[in-house]
Motif scaffolding. Sequence first.
Motif, PDB file in Angstrom:
ATOM      1  N   LEU A  11     -18.950  35.170 -12.859  1.00  0.00           N
ATOM      2  CA  LEU A  11     -19.960  36.119 -12.494  1.00  0.00           C
ATOM      3  C   LEU A  11     -21.203  35.406 -11.758  1.00  0.00           C
ATOM      4  N   PHE A  12     -21.780  36.032 -10.892  1.00  0.00           N
ATOM      5  CA  PHE A  12     -22.811  35.320  -9.971  1.00  0.00           C
ATOM      6  C   PHE A  12     -24.079  36.216 -10.116  1.00  0.00           C
ATOM      7  N   ASP A  13     -25.120  35.708  -9.864  1.00  0.00           N
ATOM      8  CA  ASP A  13     -26.155  36.265  -9.925  1.00  0.00           C
ATOM      9  C   ASP A  13     -26.720  36.707  -8.532  1.00  0.00           C
ATOM     10  N   ALA A  14     -26.738  38.083  -8.317  1.00  0.00           N
ATOM     11  CA  ALA A  14     -26.790  38.802  -6.944  1.00  0.00           C
ATOM     12  C   ALA A  14     -28.035  38.207  -6.182  1.00  0.00           C
ATOM     13  N   ARG A  15     -28.941  37.764  -7.105  1.00  0.00           N
ATOM     14  CA  ARG A  15     -30.439  37.398  -6.197  1.00  0.00           C
ATOM     15  C   ARG A  15     -30.280  36.003  -5.707  1.00  0.00           C
ATOM     16  N   ASN A  16     -29.065  35.138  -6.154  1.00  0.00           N
ATOM     17  CA  ASN A  16     -29.016  33.625  -5.919  1.00  0.00           C
ATOM     18  C   ASN A  16     -27.561  33.254  -5.851  1.00  0.00           C
ATOM     19  N   TYR A  17     -26.752  33.775  -5.127  1.00  0.00           N
ATOM     20  CA  TYR A  17     -25.403  33.244  -4.897  1.00  0.00           C
ATOM     21  C   TYR A  17     -25.084  32.011  -4.859  1.00  0.00           C
ATOM     22  N   PRO A  21     -21.556  30.294  -9.886  1.00  0.00           N
ATOM     23  CA  PRO A  21     -21.390  31.265 -10.884  1.00  0.00           C
ATOM     24  C   PRO A  21     -22.158  30.957 -12.252  1.00  0.00           C
TER      25      PRO A  21
END
Length: 111
Positions: A11-17, A21
């Motif tokens: 799972l990644f933060d879409a604001r900071n790829y 993860p």
Amino acid sequence: GYRAGGGGVKLFDARNYGAGPFATFFVDGPALEKLAHKYDASTRLRALRGTFTDVLFSPDGEGLVLATDAGCAIVLDAFEGHATGVLAGPEPRAPTACGAAYAPGGGAVFL
């Protein structure tokens, strides 16, 4: 794609790829063995041999459904990553991309 029998879901933060993860959940034999009291061995093995073909969050964000090409899906707790269920449809004769969708309101999952 990732295989259920040992593959990880990241799972990644879409604001900071670029940060990588923030969580990795592993879906393997020990994870599904915890569900042995709910599902027979053949259903658990079928879930493990599949390759993930679809991933979706539940409408409330608390569940994660991983559909596989083995005609079944694994349900995870989206916060802790532990398996909470296995959804089994008809077993395909050959690996077939399988998708999943929640019904409006989140009361049912279609596989």
